[in-house]
Motif scaffolding. Structure first.
Motif, PDB file in Angstrom:
ATOM      1  N   ALA A   1      11.030  44.276  30.545  1.00  0.00           N
ATOM      2  CA  ALA A   1      10.028  45.252  30.974  1.00  0.00           C
ATOM      3  C   ALA A   1      10.650  46.586  31.386  1.00  0.00           C
ATOM      4  O   ALA A   1       9.957  47.611  31.410  1.00  0.00           O
ATOM      5  CB  ALA A   1       9.219  44.677  32.135  1.00  0.00           C
ATOM      6  N   ASP A   2      11.927  46.575  31.731  1.00  0.00           N
ATOM      7  CA  ASP A   2      12.580  47.814  32.157  1.00  0.00           C
ATOM      8  C   ASP A   2      12.978  48.705  30.980  1.00  0.00           C
ATOM      9  O   ASP A   2      13.386  49.851  31.172  1.00  0.00           O
ATOM     10  CB  ASP A   2      13.828  47.501  32.991  1.00  0.00           C
TER      11      ASP A   2
ATOM     12  N   PRO B   1      14.983  34.661  31.076  1.00  0.00           N
ATOM     13  CA  PRO B   1      15.011  36.077  31.426  1.00  0.00           C
ATOM     14  C   PRO B   1      16.423  36.495  31.852  1.00  0.00           C
ATOM     15  O   PRO B   1      17.103  35.775  32.590  1.00  0.00           O
ATOM     16  CB  PRO B   1      14.019  36.182  32.595  1.00  0.00           C
ATOM     17  N   ILE B   2      16.854  37.631  31.392  1.00  0.00           N
ATOM     18  CA  ILE B   2      18.186  38.129  31.701  1.00  0.00           C
ATOM     19  C   ILE B   2      18.081  39.300  32.658  1.00  0.00           C
ATOM     20  O   ILE B   2      17.304  40.215  32.454  1.00  0.00           O
ATOM     21  CB  ILE B   2      18.919  38.579  30.419  1.00  0.00           C
ATOM     22  N   SER B   3      18.857  39.263  33.712  1.00  0.00           N
ATOM     23  CA  SER B   3      18.835  40.347  34.679  1.00  0.00           C
ATOM     24  C   SER B   3      19.289  41.654  34.042  1.00  0.00           C
ATOM     25  O   SER B   3      20.203  41.664  33.234  1.00  0.00           O
ATOM     26  CB  SER B   3      19.778  40.006  35.843  1.00  0.00           C
ATOM     27  N   PRO B   4      18.663  42.780  34.413  1.00  0.00           N
ATOM     28  CA  PRO B   4      19.083  44.062  33.872  1.00  0.00           C
ATOM     29  C   PRO B   4      20.552  44.364  34.161  1.00  0.00           C
ATOM     30  O   PRO B   4      21.170  45.179  33.520  1.00  0.00           O
ATOM     31  CB  PRO B   4      18.164  45.081  34.583  1.00  0.00           C
ATOM     32  N   ARG B   5      21.120  43.708  35.175  1.00  0.00           N
ATOM     33  CA  ARG B   5      22.508  43.955  35.531  1.00  0.00           C
ATOM     34  C   ARG B   5      23.478  43.054  34.776  1.00  0.00           C
ATOM     35  O   ARG B   5      24.678  43.144  34.926  1.00  0.00           O
ATOM     36  CB  ARG B   5      22.731  43.763  37.028  1.00  0.00           C
ATOM     37  N   ALA B   6      22.912  42.130  33.942  1.00  0.00           N
ATOM     38  CA  ALA B   6      23.784  41.191  33.227  1.00  0.00           C
ATOM     39  C   ALA B   6      24.665  41.903  32.243  1.00  0.00           C
ATOM     40  O   ALA B   6      24.256  42.882  31.649  1.00  0.00           O
ATOM     41  CB  ALA B   6      22.956  40.137  32.526  1.00  0.00           C
TER      42      ALA B   6
END
Length: 492
Positions: A461-462, A487-492
């Motif tokens: 979504a980001d 779901p993968i963290s945006p910081r991954a």
């Protein structure tokens, strides 16, 4: 005019002269390591695109295979015949080894840039899509970088749509005149009319034409090379040893030794497969696929076809023939390949080679036109401008074919390709963490048992994505998506 030539000469020196090739090599190695050797991890999946089971369910859409064949048609050109011969003449047999190395590295670079093109593609509303480096610059890096996307688009249009199309027209007409005695004006007219018919049909017609002529072109050329190899089967191990020995200086075929082999192999390989140059992603974005990484894998396969298969065919034709003499001067380019074939298979083979060159040149023309159309879309959506572009390209192709000296005015093509490659590489470097996120998503679905992973834009979504371009996530054919996607963290 001299001042303009000097300016573009400086640009070429600053890009192709010393900076671009090392950057492409280093970045390719970096991508390979950071992605976990992704091009080898999914090598087996690359061949799935050839199966009819993996085509789009939408009859109006461009399938993954059609997008692959259009990009193969663009990558594979006269350089695969003439360029390889020049590389062997100047760099010795060892140049072939370094062509292979840069292709294996470039497969990872192509996977990354093509996956980005898919991720940020936009729907045209009629079942087709459009995207490429300009799109992932605007939607991935942000609107404040639109000027960079416009710079990229201007370089893309000038270099490929005009400059390289003039050269391809020249190659087409020159081959027909030399081998068949056809006057340049007639082959130019034929080429211009055929080009007009195809480009006015848009990407759908381009894809349909590529789906027919590219397999004929590739299979025919490979069959010719196999005939030469079979006739000289006992000499093949010796040729392989010569290639490796020259690559590492155990034998020296030309002055310059390892340095000449390395320089010629890397340069020829990068020019041929275009990995990292930012051209092929424009075609990769047109495909209707379930996940961006899927088309990235397919485009990685395109690099493999271009260099590991087609360029190797030319190399073995030359190195297995008595015509090639290491260190000798006077025969290179198409003439060396042509004479090598004739010495092995007889006079009829030169006509086949002429036919192959015609197909190679024509496939590159329709590919280069589409790159120009994509570039124009970044600058304006005016339909009249599109018609002007189409007419201009038809004229350029005709002039390039009929007037051999006319191609000299396109001295800006190589320098501008260098600029667009640097722009593309900067964007890819900045967006590489995003590629790792979608790559992790693809791997997670495979581990969860999903045979054909699907991108669900809600999990990203980001990112500024066109959700309508990823409708597979809401179709009944992907019921296991919710459970399988991690779901993968945006910081991954």
């Amino acid at each position: 005019m001299d001042m303009i030539r000097s300016l573009f000469g400086l640009i070429e020196d600053l890009t192709w002269g010393w900076s671009l090739i090392p950057i492409l090599v280093i970045f390719g190695v970096f991508i390979t390591l950071m992605s976990g050797f992704v091009q080898f991890e999914y090598f087996g999946r690359m061949f799935r695109v050839l199966s009819s089971k993996n085509q789009s369910g939408d009859p109006n859409a461009i399938s993954a295979r059609e997008a692959l064949l259009v990009s193969v048609g663009g990558r594979v050109g006269g350089g695969n015949i003439a360029g390889v011969a020049v590389a062997i003449t100047l760099g010795g047999p060892g140049a072939v080894f370094w062509m292979w190395v840069i292709a294996l590295i470039g497969m990872a670079t192509s996977l990354v840039e093509s996956s980005l093109a898919q991720l940020y593609k936009r729907s045209n509303g009629d079942g087709t899509y459009r995207g490429g480096p300009a799109s992932y610059i605007i939607y991935g890096l942000g609107a404040q970088y639109r000027w960079l996307a416009v710079l990229y688009a201007v370089c893309l249009m000038a270099a490929f749509a005009f400059g390289f199309n003039a050269f391809q027209g020249n190659t087409f007409a020159g081959a027909a005149n030399d081998s068949l005695g056809i006057e340049r004006v007639w082959s130019g007219l034929l080429l211009a009319v055929t080009t007009g018919f195809i480009v006015y049909g848009g990407i759908r017609r381009i894809a349909k034409v590529a789906d027919v002529i590219i397999p004929i072109m590739a299979v025919g050329y490979i069959a010719m090379a196999l005939m030469v190899i079979v006739l000289n089967l006992t000499a093949v191990p010796g040729v392989l040893w010569t290639i490796v020995a020259n690559a590492f200086g155990l034998e020296e075929a030309v002055s310059g030794g390892v340095g000449a082999a390395l320089a010629q192999g890397l340069r020829r390989g990068l020019f041929s497969n275009e990995a990292g140059l930012g051209s092929a992603p424009n075609v990769a974005a047109t495909a209707d696929v379930r996940h961006p990484i899927s088309q990235g894998i397919t485009q990685s396969f395109s690099v493999f076809i271009d260099t590991i298969i087609i360029c190797s065919c030319t190399a073995f034709m030359i190195l297995l023939s008595p015509v090639y003499v290491p260190g000798a001067e006077g025969i290179d380019g198409v003439a060396l390949t042509q004479q090598s074939l004739v010495s092995q298979l007889g006079g009829w083979s030169q006509y086949f080679l002429t036919f192959a060159i015609l197909l190679f040149a024509f496939s590159s023309i329709i590919y280069n036109y589409y790159l120009g159309e994509t570039a124009l879309g970044v600058m304006t959506n005016n339909r009249s401008a599109l018609h002007v572009l189409r007419l201009a390209i038809i004229v350029v192709v005709f002039l390039g074919a009929t007037a051999p000296g006319a191609t000299a005015v396109f001295f800006f093509s190589d320098p501008l390709m260098g600029v667009l490659a640097l722009v593309n590489l900067m964007a890819v470097m900045m967006l590489f963490p995003v590629v790792l996120r979608i790559l992790n998503d693809f791997r997670a679905q495979l581990r969860a048992g999903v045979e054909r992973p699907v991108l669900d834009p809600k999990n990203f979504a980001d990112l500024d994505l066109d959700h309508s371009a990823w409708s597979y996530a809401t179709r009944a054919e992907a019921p296991a998506l919710e459970e399988a996607t991690v779901p993968i963290s945006p910081r991954a």
